[in-house]
Design an enzyme around this catalytic site. Structure first.
Site, PDB file in Angstrom:
ATOM      1  CE  LYS A  24      -2.540   5.022   4.319  1.00 45.72           C
ATOM      2  NZ  LYS A  24      -2.548   3.737   5.037  1.00 45.72           N
TER       3      LYS A  24
HETATM    4  N1  GLU Z   1      -1.945   0.518   3.199  1.00 43.86           N
HETATM    5  C1  GLU Z   1      -1.570  -0.528   4.069  1.00 43.86           C
HETATM    6  C2  GLU Z   1      -1.695  -0.087   5.514  1.00 43.86           C
HETATM    7  O1  GLU Z   1      -2.451   0.798   5.824  1.00 43.86           O
HETATM    8  C3  GLU Z   1      -0.220  -1.126   3.732  1.00 43.86           C
HETATM    9  C4  GLU Z   1       0.930  -0.182   3.801  1.00 43.86           C
HETATM   10  C5  GLU Z   1       2.205  -0.750   3.242  1.00 43.86           C
HETATM   11  O2  GLU Z   1       2.243  -1.910   2.859  1.00 43.86           O
HETATM   12  O3  GLU Z   1       3.167   0.010   3.193  1.00 43.86           O
HETATM   13  O4  GLU Z   1      -1.102  -0.653   6.399  1.00 43.86           O
END
Ligand code: GLU
Length: 409
Positions: free
Chosen positions: A97
């Site tokens: 993240k």
């Molecule tokens: N931000 C989204 C999540 O929390 C998508 C993450 C992604 O597609 O890599 O799952």
């Protein structure tokens, strides 16, 4: 909270102590400074992060959020949840993240572009199609992914679409990615209703959040004739027991309107806090973390909570909800549609072969409904909540990978 959840599940599944220790730490965390010359000639220095919790099962994967509340601890927790999410869905991906501590509504488009480009340049050595693949999250979108892809590609001297997902379709994005989290929530809600013998059509739904996740699930439910009786954005919420006109509210939002400025005498204006305790069938928290906690868990008045956001329910609230027999479909399952279609986008980019929307929806539904059924079955068998069951599957799969690979050196 993420660490406490590991403890709770580790105890239930008698997880090896060494593996538990291993999983409680992130692999690496990068903190970067992002100096930006603002339009008025002043310099501002923002702080950004990219965290890899695990790359055991594949490259890191997870979104990037731009928000004034972002900090290293939050990004570590969010990266950890991405590991569980990807493992639960059995995607060959790890968990990561990123975020920048900034209020993007206070930036001009030029400043936002500079911020995105400089942030990407700062984290360039820890991202890449085989290393870690970012995607959108709160306050980031396909344009931001396009800028990120451009910076990375310029540095490599060739186009590398697979470095990010959630890109515009014209430069290697996937059809269906933008609405994927909402679509996934819908498949999960439908599967839950079938298992519990509830009628989806006559369910009344309350949604906290009106961004990519809240907005899309509201639209999809509305299109299926399901009543959304309350919804909120950062300014507060609107409530109408006969159901809101979601189509109109989405138009209002897309023209830059906030819900507290929306004029309709039949709608009651309510706070984000009060929205959570409205009597309904399904409550979808689709905003930020820690919304359902010890202070309001006793007052939640629904049959099921389906977590659109990451980490909206605290472990203390989970316990209260369990006692009150309120079903909670956990984030790592409920909102996994987004990363699932991100994975489809990633493999489409690698193969330079793009799928039709039907195929995206079919494969997404398959993966999510099968996973939901596995989690549901395990929760009945082990007499645990859906969250614990989902964690058991995810952590088992990861623990097995760690055991097979061994611990270096
Ligand atoms: N931000 C989204 C999540 O929390 C998508 C993450 C992604 O597609 O890599 O799952």
């Amino acid at each position: 909270m993420a660490k406490r959840q590991i403890d709770i599940v580790a105890e239930k599944m008698h997880l090896n102590e060494n593996i538990k220790k291993y999983l409680k730490k992130v692999e690496r965390a990068l903190i970067v400074s992002i100096p930006i010359m603002m339009d008025d000639g002043s310099l501002k220095v923002f702080e950004g992060y990219r965290v890899h919790h695990s790359t055991i099962r594949g490259p890191g994967k997870g979104g990037i959020r731009f928000s004034p509340n972002v900090n290293l601890d939050e990004v570590k927790a969010l990266a950890t949840w991405m590991t569980w999410k990807n493992s639960l869905l059995n995607l060959p991906l790890g968990g990561a993240k990123g975020g920048v501590c900034v209020d993007p509504t206070k930036l001009s488009r030029k400043e936002l572009e500079k911020l995105t480009r400089r942030y990407t340049a700062e984290i360039i050595n820890v991202i890449g199609p085989d290393i870690d693949i970012p995607a959108p999250d709160i306050n980031t979108n396909s344009q931001i992914m396009a800028w990120m892809m451009d910076v990375y590609s310029m540095q490599k001297g060739r186009s590398v679409p697979g470095v990010v997902t959630g890109k515009p379709i014209e430069i290697g994005g996937s059809v269906g990615r933008e609405s994927a989290t909402g679509m996934g929530l819908f498949y999960i809600i439908d599967a839950l209703c079938k298992k519990e013998n509830w009628s989806l059509k006559s369910s009344r739904v309350v949604i906290q959040g009106f961004g990519n996740v809240g907005g899309n699930i509201a639209r999809i439910l509305y299109e299926h004739g399901v009543k959304v009786i309350a919804i909120s954005d950062v300014s507060g919420g609107l409530y109408c027991k006969d159901g809101l006109d979601i189509e109109n509210l989405l138009q209002w939002r897309d023209n830059g309107g906030f819900l507290n400025e929306y004029d309709n005498n039949n709608y009651e204006f309510i706070s984000n806090e009060d929205l959570l305790t409205i009597q309904c069938d399904i409550l979808i928290p689709a905003a930020i973390e820690n919304q359902i906690n010890i202070s309001n868990a006793e007052d939640i008045d629904c049959k099921a909570i389906v977590e659109g956001a990451n980490g909206p329910t605290t472990p203390e609230a989970d316990q209260i909800l369990r006692k009150r027999k309120i079903i909670v479909v956990p984030d790592i399952l409920a909102n996994a549609g987004g990363v699932c279609v991100s994975y489809f986008e990633y493999i489409q980019d690698i193969h330079s072969y793009f799928w039709k929307l039907d195929r995206i929806h079919q494969e997404l539904k398959n993966i999510l409904v099968n996973t939901f059924n596995d989690v549901y079955l395990l929760s009945k068998k082990e007499k645990v909540t859906l969250r614990i069951a989902a964690y058991m599957i995810a952590i088992n799969r990861l623990a097995r990978a760690i055991e097979l690979r061994g611990i270096f050196p």
